[in-house]
Design a protein around this motif. Structure first.
Motif: not given
Ligand SMILES: [Zn+2]
Length: 224
Positions: A47-70
């Motif tokens: 049940l726990w797995l079923y919920e995780k697989i269908h979880h709406p929050q967990k799969y956002p767009p690909d993250p953006v990399k920081k460049e570390f500039t002022t």
């Protein structure tokens, strides 16, 4: 319903079940464990797995990399702080209403930030998780802040709770919501009315952080 999963055997002592970003399931198991035993433990978590697989929050767009500039901004506890690269030589991240990083550490800045966040997460999240676990009557074996790549939290079959350090990027109300949400799943695997009742008891205003996550949740995933 039978779940498909991959098993990786190693010298570990406990079993861990991970739902990957593509929603496939990876099971890490001790070499001594038979496939039947693994299957049984996975079944217990069905049940726990079923919920995780269908979880709406967990799969956002690909993250953006920081460049570390002022001038770049960095999210910490719900606020964006400006990053300032300085000519001074020092090893650590300095924070005083603004983040300071020595320009000589620019190449390592991602690692330094992750270490800094991990420390803040331990300091600020652990007491809050303990507080809510007690209030909700949820028990666990060990509680850890970890570098979970694809999840806000995970629970091993041995009842070890892991929370993702990235949660510390969110506003306090969202932090509390993520904690309560994960703990509530230990009592109720599905997003049932009972589940939302458990949450409402702890956080009557839970709709607000839920909306924040829907709008900005992907920002928590942005990596260093
Ligand atoms: Zn959930």
């Amino acid at each position: 319903m039978k779940q498909d999963y991959r098993i990786v055997y190693s010298e570990r002592k406990t079993l861990s079940i991970i739902v990957e970003r593509d929603r496939s399931i990876l099971v890490r198991a001790p070499k001594s464990m038979s496939e039947e035993e693994v299957q049984q433990l996975v079944d217990e978590k069905k049940l726990w797995l079923y919920e995780k697989i269908h979880h709406p929050q967990k799969y956002p767009p690909d993250p953006v990399k920081k460049e570390f500039t002022t001038g770049e901004t960095i999210l910490y506890m719900g606020r964006n702080y400006r990053l300032e690269l300085t000519n001074e030589k020092f090893d650590e991240i300095r924070f005083n209403s603004c983040f300071f990083v020595s320009r000589y550490q620019k190449a390592r800045a991602g690692d330094l930030f992750q270490a800094w966040y991990m420390e803040r997460a331990r300091e600020k999240l652990l007491p809050r998780i303990r507080h809510f676990a007690e209030a909700m009557g949820v028990s666990y074996n060990r509680l850890l802040i970890s570098d979970l790549k694809y999840r806000w939290a995970s629970c091993t079959p041995k009842n070890n709770l892991n929370f993702n350090w990235r949660i510390i990027k969110a506003p306090v109300l969202v932090i509390d919501y993520l904690i309560v949400h994960e703990l509530a799943h230990l009592l109720e695997p599905n997003h049932s009315p009972k589940f939302w009742n458990i949450i409402a008891v702890q956080l009557p205003e839970f709709e607000k952080p839920k909306k924040w996550l829907k709008d900005y949740g992907y920002k928590l995933e942005e990596d260093f």
